[in-house]
Design a protein around this motif. Structure first.
Motif, PDB file in Angstrom:
ATOM      1  N   ILE A 352       0.779  -1.207  -0.011  1.00 40.51           N
ATOM      2  CA  ILE A 352       0.226   0.001  -0.098  1.00 40.51           C
ATOM      3  C   ILE A 352       0.860   1.202  -0.158  1.00 40.51           C
ATOM      4  N   ALA A 353       0.475   2.213  -0.684  1.00 40.64           N
ATOM      5  CA  ALA A 353       1.263   3.476  -0.975  1.00 40.64           C
ATOM      6  C   ALA A 353       1.108   4.449   0.189  1.00 40.64           C
ATOM      7  N   PHE A 354       1.429   3.967   1.434  1.00 37.65           N
ATOM      8  CA  PHE A 354       1.172   4.944   2.558  1.00 37.65           C
ATOM      9  C   PHE A 354       2.511   5.333   3.091  1.00 37.65           C
ATOM     10  N   LYS A 355       2.780   6.408   3.422  1.00 36.11           N
ATOM     11  CA  LYS A 355       2.070   7.470   3.245  1.00 36.11           C
ATOM     12  C   LYS A 355       1.992   7.983   1.794  1.00 36.11           C
ATOM     13  N   PRO A 356       1.052   8.446   0.957  1.00 30.94           N
ATOM     14  CA  PRO A 356       1.193   8.604  -0.173  1.00 30.94           C
ATOM     15  C   PRO A 356       1.807  10.024  -0.565  1.00 30.94           C
ATOM     16  N   ILE A 357       2.664  10.037  -1.308  1.00 37.12           N
ATOM     17  CA  ILE A 357       3.022  11.337  -2.102  1.00 37.12           C
ATOM     18  C   ILE A 357       2.736  11.390  -3.573  1.00 37.12           C
ATOM     19  N   ARG A 358       2.179  12.371  -4.066  1.00 38.05           N
ATOM     20  CA  ARG A 358       2.007  12.579  -5.360  1.00 38.05           C
ATOM     21  C   ARG A 358       2.951  13.630  -5.891  1.00 38.05           C
ATOM     22  N   LEU A 359       3.626  13.033  -6.827  1.00 37.06           N
ATOM     23  CA  LEU A 359       4.579  13.756  -7.516  1.00 37.06           C
ATOM     24  C   LEU A 359       3.838  14.900  -8.505  1.00 37.06           C
ATOM     25  N   ARG A 360       4.749  15.924  -8.952  1.00 35.57           N
ATOM     26  CA  ARG A 360       4.293  16.849  -9.896  1.00 35.57           C
ATOM     27  C   ARG A 360       3.757  16.352 -11.083  1.00 35.57           C
ATOM     28  N   CYS A 361       4.165  15.167 -11.509  1.00 30.03           N
ATOM     29  CA  CYS A 361       3.914  14.444 -12.762  1.00 30.03           C
ATOM     30  C   CYS A 361       2.184  13.790 -12.573  1.00 30.03           C
ATOM     31  N   GLY A 362       2.018  13.628 -11.410  1.00 33.82           N
ATOM     32  CA  GLY A 362       0.952  12.674 -11.137  1.00 33.82           C
ATOM     33  C   GLY A 362       0.804  11.431 -10.444  1.00 33.82           C
ATOM     34  N   HIS A 363       2.119  11.016 -10.577  1.00 36.03           N
ATOM     35  CA  HIS A 363       2.296   9.545 -10.070  1.00 36.03           C
ATOM     36  C   HIS A 363       2.359   9.284  -8.633  1.00 36.03           C
ATOM     37  N   LEU A 364       1.885   8.596  -8.088  1.00 34.88           N
ATOM     38  CA  LEU A 364       1.733   8.184  -6.510  1.00 34.88           C
ATOM     39  C   LEU A 364       2.884   7.126  -6.058  1.00 34.88           C
ATOM     40  N   PHE A 365       3.631   7.534  -5.066  1.00 36.46           N
ATOM     41  CA  PHE A 365       4.345   6.591  -4.377  1.00 36.46           C
ATOM     42  C   PHE A 365       4.338   6.554  -2.930  1.00 36.46           C
ATOM     43  N   CYS A 366       4.693   5.609  -2.308  1.00 36.52           N
ATOM     44  CA  CYS A 366       4.798   5.878  -0.713  1.00 36.52           C
ATOM     45  C   CYS A 366       6.065   6.694  -0.425  1.00 36.52           C
ATOM     46  N   ILE A 367       6.077   6.993   0.809  1.00 40.95           N
ATOM     47  CA  ILE A 367       6.996   7.972   0.927  1.00 40.95           C
ATOM     48  C   ILE A 367       8.387   7.414   1.266  1.00 40.95           C
ATOM     49  N   ARG A 368       8.251   6.154   1.889  1.00 46.00           N
ATOM     50  CA  ARG A 368       9.459   5.559   2.099  1.00 46.00           C
ATOM     51  C   ARG A 368      10.311   5.092   0.859  1.00 46.00           C
ATOM     52  N   CYS A 369       9.573   4.843  -0.082  1.00 44.08           N
ATOM     53  CA  CYS A 369      10.443   4.636  -1.602  1.00 44.08           C
ATOM     54  C   CYS A 369      10.976   5.679  -2.312  1.00 44.08           C
ATOM     55  N   LEU A 370      10.252   6.818  -2.038  1.00 41.32           N
ATOM     56  CA  LEU A 370      10.962   7.966  -2.619  1.00 41.32           C
ATOM     57  C   LEU A 370      12.076   8.608  -1.953  1.00 41.32           C
ATOM     58  N   PRO A 410      -7.544  -0.439   7.098  1.00 41.52           N
ATOM     59  CA  PRO A 410      -6.730   0.039   8.194  1.00 41.52           C
ATOM     60  C   PRO A 410      -5.654  -1.001   8.465  1.00 41.52           C
ATOM     61  N   LYS A 411      -5.894  -2.339   8.074  1.00 46.84           N
ATOM     62  CA  LYS A 411      -5.007  -3.194   8.359  1.00 46.84           C
ATOM     63  C   LYS A 411      -3.578  -3.104   7.725  1.00 46.84           C
ATOM     64  N   GLU A 412      -3.805  -3.136   6.235  1.00 49.40           N
ATOM     65  CA  GLU A 412      -2.643  -2.673   5.485  1.00 49.40           C
ATOM     66  C   GLU A 412      -1.889  -1.442   5.787  1.00 49.40           C
ATOM     67  N   VAL A 413      -2.457  -0.233   6.352  1.00 46.22           N
ATOM     68  CA  VAL A 413      -1.717   0.766   6.935  1.00 46.22           C
ATOM     69  C   VAL A 413      -0.938   0.452   7.942  1.00 46.22           C
TER      70      VAL A 413
END
Ligand SMILES: [Zn+2]
Ligand SMILES: [Zn+2]
Length: 441
Positions: A352-370, A410-413
């Motif tokens: 799950i992409a939590f916490k989600p960061i939406r890049l300016r290009c529109g794509h969504l990732f989880c904060i950790r990966c970024l 909630p579980k995945e988060v």
């Protein structure tokens, strides 16, 4: 087995409502009407060997008007004129030039050929008939008979009216199903309220996941995209029921509305299969009866008739499957009530992409990966290679999306948060303390 018999068997099925039988294509009666068309052609004097220049159907305000243009010999001309003189037919006989004698052919749907001196032979003089004669053609002058028959008009009108009624029936059935979907959606919404004590959110998610996976009425796999046939649907539906059974997911329902809704969901799918089957057979009955008409009368209608009725009404039993339309209603009105995790995954870590960061290009990732990417001095979005990683700040956190995820997953988060903090702890042991600022983000 002959189609008439198969069709009859489908309609005679126990659970087939009386109304469905009455509104189906009356295949047997139509077959008898074809015999009348053949008899009419014979009674006029048009034989199976005559070349049909043109056979066309025209629609004027829901009324079908067929037109026939056929090449006849001088002998037939005498005979036909004799027969038609006492009958109330609308017809015209014109002499043909040699050019036209060589053209055309049986089953030709080419536009009408030009005829010289278009005039009724009855009114033309012997001299004008002679002028159409090719002196080198010893088979004598030929003529073109243009006529509107009576029995084919009736045949196509009856068929058209039956199809129109089936189209209305289809609209009624679709509306009924949409109502049922709505009723089920209402119950499922009630039973899956997030954060409610004993919510069935996860149970329904699992049920719908199996349902989506089985692609009962609609295939999304690229190679076989589109609607699936009824035999396949039945097979896939049984597979879905088996998956539900094997997983024992239904035992996890807490709300009685869920139990009720699942029962209705099963009947709904059964109903869709039944309607879809009914529509398929009626559509097939139209194709078969037109083929039979063409074979027995030597006229060609199997292409022009469907074209004519589809152009008059796009929502047609001959055009597209009812199951596909209904499938869209189920997807948009019912399945969307319970969001699926697949739509909220981070493309890098696939959780799950939590916490989600939406890049300016529109794509969504989880904060950790970024954070990890930034640490590697990566500055481009991994999906579109847009250079937008450097400009990233905490303001880019998609708060609305984050709250939504917390509510529905909630579980995945919780799991992801645990995993993140575990990772951070591990890193604190190995990484230079100066880089901590970036990790807390
Ligand atoms: Zn990620
Ligand atoms: Zn991007």
């Amino acid at each position: 087995m002959k189609f008439a018999k198969v069709f009859q068997q489908v309609l005679a099925e126990e659970q087939m409502p009386e109304e469905w039988k009455e509104r189906a294509i009356q295949y047997k009666k139509l077959k008898k009407r074809i015999n009348k068309v053949v008899a009419e052609l014979e009674s006029i004097g048009i034989s199976k060997e005559d070349v049909v220049f043109h056979y066309d159907l025209e629609m004027v305000k829901s009324e079908i008007h067929p037109h026939l243009q056929v090449k006849i010999s001088p002998l037939e001309k005498t005979l036909i004129m004799d027969r038609l003189s006492s009958l109330d037919y609308n017809y015209e006989i014109v002499p043909l030039k040699l050019r036209e004698l060589n053209a055309g052919g049986r089953d030709s749907t080419a536009p009408a050929l030009d005829v010289e001196d278009v005039q009724s032979v009855a009114a033309s003089s012997a001299a004008s008939v002679l002028s159409a004669v090719n002196p080198f053609d010893d088979s004598g002058p030929f003529y073109e008979l243009k006529i509107s028959l009576l029995e084919d008009t009736k045949f196509f009108q009856v068929l058209y009216d039956e199809i129109e009624d089936l189209n209305r029936f289809r609209t009624e059935q679709e509306a009924e199903i949409a109502n049922n979907v709505e009723a089920i959606a209402h119950e499922v919404s009630y039973a899956t309220v997030p954060k409610m004590k004993k919510t069935d959110l996860y149970v329904w998610r699992e049920v719908f996941q199996y349902y989506i996976e089985c692609e009962i009425f609609f295939s999304t796999a690229e190679k076989k995209a589109g609607s699936v046939d009824i035999g396949q649907s039945k097979e896939r539906y049984l597979k879905f029921l088996q998956m539900v059974e094997d997983s024992r997911v239904l035992h996890k329902f807490h709300q009685k509305e869920s139990v009720l809704a699942f029962g209705e969901f099963k009947s709904l799918n059964f109903q869709i299969m039944k309607i879809s089957n009914y529509q398929t057979f009626n559509s097939l009955a139209v194709t078969k009866i037109l083929k039979k008409f063409d074979k027995q009368t030597q006229l060609s209608s199997k292409d022009i008739f469907p074209e004519l009725i589809i152009s008059s009404n796009e929502m047609n039993i001959l055009n597209g499957s009812i199951a596909t339309d209904i499938c869209l209603v189920i997807s948009s009105k019912l399945l969307t009530i319970v969001p699926q995790i697949d739509d909220y995954l981070c493309p890098i870590c696939c959780s799950i992409a939590f916490k989600p960061i939406r890049l300016r290009c529109g794509h969504l990732f989880c904060i950790r990966c970024l954070v990890k990417l930034r640490r590697k001095h990566e500055d481009k979005c991994p999906l579109c290679r847009n250079q937008c990683l450097l400009a990233l700040t905490t303001d880019d956190l998609d708060v609305a999306q984050m709250n939504y995820m917390k509510m529905y997953f909630p579980k995945e988060v919780r799991e992801k948060e645990l995993e993140n903090s575990r990772e951070i702890l591990e890193e604190q042991h190995v990484i230079d303390p100066n880089s901590k600022a970036c990790l807390i983000m």
